[in-house]
Write an enzyme that holds these catalytic residues in place. Structure first.
Site, mmCIF file in Angstrom:
data_model
loop_
_atom_site.group_PDB
_atom_site.id
_atom_site.type_symbol
_atom_site.label_atom_id
_atom_site.label_comp_id
_atom_site.label_asym_id
_atom_site.label_seq_id
_atom_site.Cartn_x
_atom_site.Cartn_y
_atom_site.Cartn_z
ATOM 1 N N HIS A 1 1.652 11.609 19.542
ATOM 2 C CA HIS A 1 0.601 12.523 19.984
ATOM 3 C C HIS A 1 1.228 13.824 20.497
ATOM 4 O O HIS A 1 0.511 14.723 20.933
ATOM 5 C CB HIS A 1 -0.189 11.919 21.147
ATOM 6 N N GLY B 1 -17.218 5.853 15.936
ATOM 7 C CA GLY B 1 -16.611 6.132 14.638
ATOM 8 C C GLY B 1 -17.472 7.001 13.738
ATOM 9 O O GLY B 1 -17.488 6.817 12.517
ATOM 10 N N ARG C 1 -15.297 2.986 19.228
ATOM 11 C CA ARG C 1 -16.532 3.234 19.982
ATOM 12 C C ARG C 1 -17.697 3.413 19.017
ATOM 13 O O ARG C 1 -18.501 2.530 18.835
ATOM 14 C CB ARG C 1 -16.349 4.453 20.902
ATOM 15 N N ARG D 1 -9.559 16.716 14.775
ATOM 16 C CA ARG D 1 -10.994 16.390 14.721
ATOM 17 C C ARG D 1 -11.793 17.531 15.309
ATOM 18 O O ARG D 1 -11.290 18.276 16.176
ATOM 19 C CB ARG D 1 -11.215 15.116 15.542
ATOM 20 N N LYS E 1 -7.670 11.010 20.141
ATOM 21 C CA LYS E 1 -9.091 10.816 19.837
ATOM 22 C C LYS E 1 -9.517 11.492 18.535
ATOM 23 O O LYS E 1 -10.649 11.927 18.381
ATOM 24 C CB LYS E 1 -9.996 11.269 20.995
ATOM 25 N N GLY F 1 -8.703 9.858 15.542
ATOM 26 C CA GLY F 1 -8.701 8.831 14.505
ATOM 27 C C GLY F 1 -7.304 8.268 14.245
ATOM 28 O O GLY F 1 -7.022 7.765 13.145
ATOM 29 N N THR F 2 -6.458 8.291 15.274
ATOM 30 C CA THR F 2 -5.093 7.765 15.153
ATOM 31 C C THR F 2 -5.092 6.315 14.681
ATOM 32 O O THR F 2 -4.311 5.939 13.788
ATOM 33 C CB THR F 2 -4.399 7.821 16.537
ATOM 34 N N THR F 3 -5.957 5.517 15.284
ATOM 35 C CA THR F 3 -6.021 4.090 14.956
ATOM 36 C C THR F 3 -6.314 3.918 13.459
ATOM 37 O O THR F 3 -5.711 3.086 12.780
ATOM 38 C CB THR F 3 -7.157 3.421 15.777
ATOM 39 N N SER G 1 -15.250 11.783 22.650
ATOM 40 C CA SER G 1 -14.470 10.561 22.488
ATOM 41 C C SER G 1 -13.479 10.405 23.644
ATOM 42 O O SER G 1 -13.322 9.321 24.211
ATOM 43 C CB SER G 1 -13.744 10.603 21.143
HETATM 44 P P1 PAP Z 1 -6.006 7.451 20.505
HETATM 45 O O1 PAP Z 1 -6.118 8.915 20.771
HETATM 46 O O2 PAP Z 1 -6.090 6.635 21.763
HETATM 47 O O3 PAP Z 1 -4.818 7.118 19.681
HETATM 48 P P2 PAP Z 1 -7.835 7.460 18.280
HETATM 49 O O4 PAP Z 1 -7.740 6.273 17.394
HETATM 50 O O5 PAP Z 1 -7.175 8.716 17.832
HETATM 51 O O6 PAP Z 1 -7.338 7.014 19.711
HETATM 52 O O7 PAP Z 1 -9.351 7.834 18.519
HETATM 53 C C1 PAP Z 1 -10.392 6.901 18.688
HETATM 54 C C2 PAP Z 1 -11.572 7.426 17.888
HETATM 55 O O8 PAP Z 1 -11.389 7.106 16.515
HETATM 56 C C3 PAP Z 1 -12.875 6.787 18.327
HETATM 57 O O9 PAP Z 1 -13.904 7.772 18.117
HETATM 58 P P3 PAP Z 1 -15.308 7.739 18.866
HETATM 59 O O10 PAP Z 1 -15.032 7.660 20.328
HETATM 60 O O11 PAP Z 1 -15.977 9.018 18.511
HETATM 61 O O12 PAP Z 1 -16.030 6.561 18.352
HETATM 62 C C4 PAP Z 1 -12.969 5.631 17.348
HETATM 63 O O13 PAP Z 1 -14.269 5.104 17.196
HETATM 64 C C5 PAP Z 1 -12.483 6.283 16.080
HETATM 65 N N1 PAP Z 1 -11.992 5.290 15.126
HETATM 66 C C6 PAP Z 1 -11.064 4.328 15.322
HETATM 67 N N2 PAP Z 1 -10.898 3.599 14.210
HETATM 68 C C7 PAP Z 1 -11.744 4.092 13.282
HETATM 69 C C8 PAP Z 1 -12.039 3.747 11.918
HETATM 70 N N3 PAP Z 1 -11.431 2.741 11.304
HETATM 71 N N4 PAP Z 1 -12.953 4.501 11.277
HETATM 72 C C9 PAP Z 1 -13.583 5.514 11.888
HETATM 73 N N5 PAP Z 1 -13.343 5.894 13.169
HETATM 74 C C10 PAP Z 1 -12.439 5.186 13.865
#
Ligand code: PAP
Length: 336
Positions: free
Chosen positions: A138, A304, A302, A162, A71, A73-75, A170
């Site tokens: 992770h 971001g 969600r 983060r 959570k 910002g891995t994606t 998140s």
């Molecule tokens: P993971 O731990 O399952 O791999 P991960 O991608 O690390 O998920 O975390 C998801 C968070 O990154 C979400 O945060 P939020 O719940 O506070 O919204 C998601 O919105 C955010 N996220 C994913 N992609 C992006 C992006 N392109 N830019 C900014 N934030 C992003």
């Protein structure tokens, strides 16, 4: 980097029930049980797979590992790194299906080390990847093979963490969305219970402070090989991060690319707005843990934003977590 489009991978899931889970301390509460292995809480159904990583994953000196606390910002990081290293291979700026980031969720494009299911991240598939490999995890450093951190010949690592309050919020939302029936409002875990477990360090791949500190210290020890990033700096200045990341990955943007705006296009392509608008990320998803949970890709996008904790946590909770963070990181040089 030779990342072909890897089959589906997601680190928090696998259908098998772990033998180890029955022998090690286990706790319920999150969407699936967690098991404590070597001071790290892992999804119980993944423990066997992760136990194998330290002995059986064979790091190569030219690997780049994207390591993240969940959570954080891995994606986003996977999308950026994939776009950077593949910018001459695919037409990443095209609107058509030739653009892998349009056709697949970014989590699929960089495999998680040791995550079976859908083929991409199991250790045999990782071993079969040609060098140089772009991989993800992770796992804390302590669960990776020592060769990853060898002073000579160790891997390059990009670490992303983060601000803990945002990471917690998140995590809470994500776990609740993974539960089948969550569309009807069913919660896997209430906010107070989730917060208590988070502060105890009992979250997937937690305690979070151990995770952050292991990679932080490694970045101090090997500053040229470990790039330590925070979600907040990606939000504040994604262009600077994309340029730094490209240089770190050994494929810096040349002047001509910068003047043609290629670096800016990578930022735009990987932005929350662009990625979350792609059909695959709106409607796709995968079942995990033998079908007990479902990860809709939309749940990886969600809000971001930074500072969203304020919409969910009380002032008391925030104070408590801030105090814990100060205590755990005291003297380390790492602050939030
Ligand atoms: P993971 O731990 O399952 O791999 P991960 O991608 O690390 O998920 O975390 C998801 C968070 O990154 C979400 O945060 P939020 O719940 O506070 O919204 C998601 O919105 C955010 N996220 C994913 N992609 C992006 C992006 N392109 N830019 C900014 N934030 C992003």
């Amino acid at each position: 980097m030779n990342n072909v489009q890897a089959p589906e991978t997601k680190q928090e899931d696998s259908p098998e029930n772990s033998m180890a889970a029955t022998l090690l301390p286990t706790r319920e509460g999150w969407s699936t049980p967690l098991t404590l292995y070597n001071n790290c809480w892992l999804r119980s159904h993944m423990v066997d797979s992760f136990m194998a990583v330290r002995d059986n994953f064979k790091p190569r000196h030219d690997d780049v590992i994207l390591a993240t606390h969940p959570k954080s910002g891995t994606t986003w990081l996977k999308a950026m790194a994939f776009a950077i290293v593949n910018r001459s291979r695919y037409d990443l700026l095209a609107d058509g299906d030739g653009n892998p980031l349009r056709a697949q969720n970014p989590q699929r494009l960089v495999p998680f080390i040791g995550v079976p299911g859908h083929g991409g991240g199991d250790l045999a598939a990782i071993e079969a990847m040609p060098s140089p490999r772009l991989l993800a995890t992770h796992l804390p450093l302590s669960l990776l093979p020592p060769a990853v951190t060898a002073a000579t010949g160790g891997c390059r690592v990009v670490y992303l963490c983060r601000e803990p309050k945002d990471s917690f919020v998140s995590r809470w939302h994500f776990d609740n969305k993974m539960v089948k029936g969550s569309q009807t409002g069913a919660h896997a875990i209430e906010l107070d219970a989730a917060f208590a477990m988070f502060c105890e360090g009992c979250t997937p791949f937690g305690p979070f402070w151990e995770h952050y500190l292991q990679y932080w210290r490694e970045s101090l020890r090997r500053p040229r090989e470990v790039l330590f990033l925070r979600y907040e700096e990606l939000v504040a200045d994604p262009l600077r991060v994309v340029r730094d990341l490209a240089a770190f990955l050994g494929v810096p943007f040349i002047d001509e690319e910068e003047s043609n705006g290629v670096d800016r296009e990578v930022v735009r392509l990987c932005s929350f707005e662009t990625l979350s608008g792609f059909d695959v990320n709106k409607n796709g998803g995968v079942e995990r843990a033998g079908g007990k949970i479902f990860i809709g890709y939309s749940s990886l996008f969600r809000r971001g934003k930074t500072g969203d904790w304020v919409n969910h946590m009380s002032a008391d909770m925030a104070e408590k977590l801030d105090a814990l963070v100060r205590e755990k990181f005291k003297g380390s040089g790492l602050e939030f």
